[in-house]
Design a protein around this motif. Structure first.
Motif, PDB file in Angstrom:
ATOM      1  N   GLN A  67      11.561   4.661  -1.887  1.00  0.00           N
ATOM      2  CA  GLN A  67      10.469   5.016  -0.977  1.00  0.00           C
ATOM      3  C   GLN A  67      10.885   4.768   0.471  1.00  0.00           C
ATOM      4  O   GLN A  67      11.729   3.924   0.747  1.00  0.00           O
ATOM      5  N   TYR A  82      11.058  -0.684  -4.551  1.00  0.00           N
ATOM      6  CA  TYR A  82      10.746   0.092  -3.360  1.00  0.00           C
ATOM      7  C   TYR A  82      11.907   0.930  -2.836  1.00  0.00           C
ATOM      8  O   TYR A  82      11.730   1.678  -1.885  1.00  0.00           O
ATOM      9  N   GLU A 120       0.859  -1.184   0.000  1.00  0.00           N
ATOM     10  CA  GLU A 120       0.000   0.000   0.000  1.00  0.00           C
ATOM     11  C   GLU A 120       0.894   1.232   0.000  1.00  0.00           C
ATOM     12  O   GLU A 120       1.811   1.337   0.812  1.00  0.00           O
ATOM     13  N   GLN A 121       0.654   2.142  -0.922  1.00  0.00           N
ATOM     14  CA  GLN A 121       1.499   3.330  -1.034  1.00  0.00           C
ATOM     15  C   GLN A 121       0.725   4.577  -0.647  1.00  0.00           C
ATOM     16  O   GLN A 121      -0.401   4.780  -1.103  1.00  0.00           O
ATOM     17  N   LYS A 122       1.346   5.388   0.221  1.00  0.00           N
ATOM     18  CA  LYS A 122       0.760   6.662   0.640  1.00  0.00           C
ATOM     19  C   LYS A 122       1.849   7.720   0.555  1.00  0.00           C
ATOM     20  O   LYS A 122       2.775   7.733   1.364  1.00  0.00           O
ATOM     21  N   HIS A 171       5.100   9.452  -0.026  1.00  0.00           N
ATOM     22  CA  HIS A 171       6.483   8.992  -0.174  1.00  0.00           C
ATOM     23  C   HIS A 171       6.792   7.775   0.691  1.00  0.00           C
ATOM     24  O   HIS A 171       7.950   7.454   0.925  1.00  0.00           O
ATOM     25  N   THR A 172       5.750   7.109   1.160  1.00  0.00           N
ATOM     26  CA  THR A 172       5.924   5.948   2.030  1.00  0.00           C
ATOM     27  C   THR A 172       5.149   4.756   1.488  1.00  0.00           C
ATOM     28  O   THR A 172       4.021   4.893   1.038  1.00  0.00           O
ATOM     29  N   THR A 173       5.772   3.588   1.543  1.00  0.00           N
ATOM     30  CA  THR A 173       5.133   2.347   1.132  1.00  0.00           C
ATOM     31  C   THR A 173       5.036   1.424   2.346  1.00  0.00           C
ATOM     32  O   THR A 173       6.032   1.200   3.038  1.00  0.00           O
TER      33      THR A 173
END
Length: 110
Positions: free
Chosen positions: A36, A33, A4-6, A8-10
């Motif tokens: 990220q 990844y 799940e990506q939000k 700049h964070t995965t």
């Protein structure tokens, strides 16, 4: 493995429960990844050992060299026994907080 990506964070969740298998899949797909910040949710593995946690040490070091954060999430371990080069927190919310602090430190040049 659920991704799940939000921003700049995965967040990558270990949905099978076996951390060794999760680690192999993660290393296989790591190139996707590495740019990220990563939150690795290991909370589904109820038999998580300190050796499982320590296995993420090299990955954490290489990720930090890329100027990105790697945070492990689990509430089944003794936090006092976790090596200092590994960031392990009990909740995903705390992982986001750590990433935010580390981003600020990097922006300030620390």
């Amino acid at each position: 493995m659920k991704v799940e990506q939000k921003g700049h964070t995965t967040i990558i969740r270990n949905t099978q429960g076996n951390t060794a298998d999760f680690m192999q899949k993660l290393l296989h797909e790591y190139h996707s990844y590495k740019t990220q910040n990563l939150i690795l949710d290991l909370s589904h593995d109820k038999e998580l050992t300190m050796d499982d946690v320590k296995a993420f040490s090299d990955l954490g070091k290489s990720h930090k060299k890329e100027k990105k954060s790697l945070i492990l999430v689990s509430d089944n371990v003794n936090y006092n026994a976790v090596p200092k080069n590994i960031t392990l927190v009990p909740t995903i919310l705390e992982a986001y907080d750590i990433i935010e602090m580390e981003e600020i430190e990097r922006d300030l040049g620390f």
